[in-house]
Motif scaffolding. Structure first.
Motif, PDB file in Angstrom:
ATOM      1  N   CYS A 156      -7.977   3.273   2.190  1.00  0.00           N
ATOM      2  CA  CYS A 156      -6.464   3.924   2.193  1.00  0.00           C
ATOM      3  C   CYS A 156      -6.407   5.039   1.101  1.00  0.00           C
ATOM      4  O   CYS A 156      -5.961   6.138   1.393  1.00  0.00           O
ATOM      5  CB  CYS A 156      -5.616   2.991   1.982  1.00  0.00           C
ATOM      6  SG  CYS A 156      -4.966   2.165   3.354  1.00  0.00           S
ATOM      7  N   CYS A 167       0.930  -1.279   0.099  1.00  0.00           N
ATOM      8  CA  CYS A 167      -0.167  -0.042  -0.023  1.00  0.00           C
ATOM      9  C   CYS A 167       0.886   1.523   0.117  1.00  0.00           C
ATOM     10  O   CYS A 167       1.903   1.237   0.633  1.00  0.00           O
ATOM     11  CB  CYS A 167      -1.007  -0.066   1.458  1.00  0.00           C
ATOM     12  SG  CYS A 167      -2.072   1.263   1.133  1.00  0.00           S
ATOM     13  N   CYS A 199       0.211   2.319   6.407  1.00  0.00           N
ATOM     14  CA  CYS A 199      -0.452   0.978   6.040  1.00  0.00           C
ATOM     15  C   CYS A 199       0.706  -0.047   5.479  1.00  0.00           C
ATOM     16  O   CYS A 199       1.383   0.611   4.417  1.00  0.00           O
ATOM     17  CB  CYS A 199      -1.800   1.332   4.847  1.00  0.00           C
ATOM     18  SG  CYS A 199      -2.449  -0.362   4.701  1.00  0.00           S
TER      19      CYS A 199
END
Length: 181
Positions: free
Chosen positions: A163, A138, A143
């Motif tokens: 995200c 990510c 993250c």
């Protein structure tokens, strides 16, 4: 690059399994959570619904995550080891709503073994196509989840829309604050 449906599904399911253990915690701790995971990804074959099976599947996560961290030679070594340890023997099958596709274990093999072999077979396709770059992590700084980029132009940056939206909103707020200053 277009991959067979079972390859794409195995890659995405493996990423989802890896991401059940993240910096946000563990979302695969109960048998009910495993049952939900199995149903979400459409696993066929024998499911034992016991603590041993849950522990075996949970133990796959750090092994699978290595695929996102290793260079090609390491990936090949790990894939070969996974296939050999599982005694994989590919065969064509057709079941449920699926047309002909590969299975490399018996339907009554342990769930963790079937998961391992499906992921290893999908990785074989990635290696052969020279597409290991489709595996990523990510792009959000906070993250560490993994992702599989199956987009045509290799543009996927985030593990989820959550995200992506969070980062876009933060960038927007930053631009607005700069404009106001």
């Amino acid at each position: 690059m277009h991959f067979a449906h079972d390859t794409e599904l195995a890659l995405q399911g493996a990423a989802d399994l890896v991401n059940t253990l993240s910096s946000d915690g563990d979302t695969l701790v109960t048998q009910d959570q495993l049952d939900d995971f199995v149903a979400r990804w459409g696993w066929s074959g024998t499911i034992r619904h016991d603590d041993v099976e849950l522990a075996e599947v949970r133990a796959l996560r750090p092994v699978f995550r290595q695929m996102w961290e290793l260079e090609e030679e390491g990936v090949v070594d790990l894939v070969n080891r996974m296939l050999a340890d599982s005694h994989a023997l590919p065969r064509l099958v057709r079941h449920d709503d699926w047309d002909w596709h590969l299975h490399a274990t018996s339907d009554d093999a342990p769930l963790a073994t079937r998961m391992t072999v499906e992921f290893a077979m999908a990785m074989v396709d990635l290696v052969r196509a020279g597409e290991l770059g489709r595996l990523g992590t990510c792009g959000a700084d906070d993250c560490d989840d993994v992702l599989v980029d199956l987009t045509r132009n290799r543009s996927r940056r985030f593990c989820s829309t959550t995200c992506g939206n969070r980062i876009a909103a933060a960038a927007y707020r930053e631009r607005q604050a700069a404009a106001d200053a």
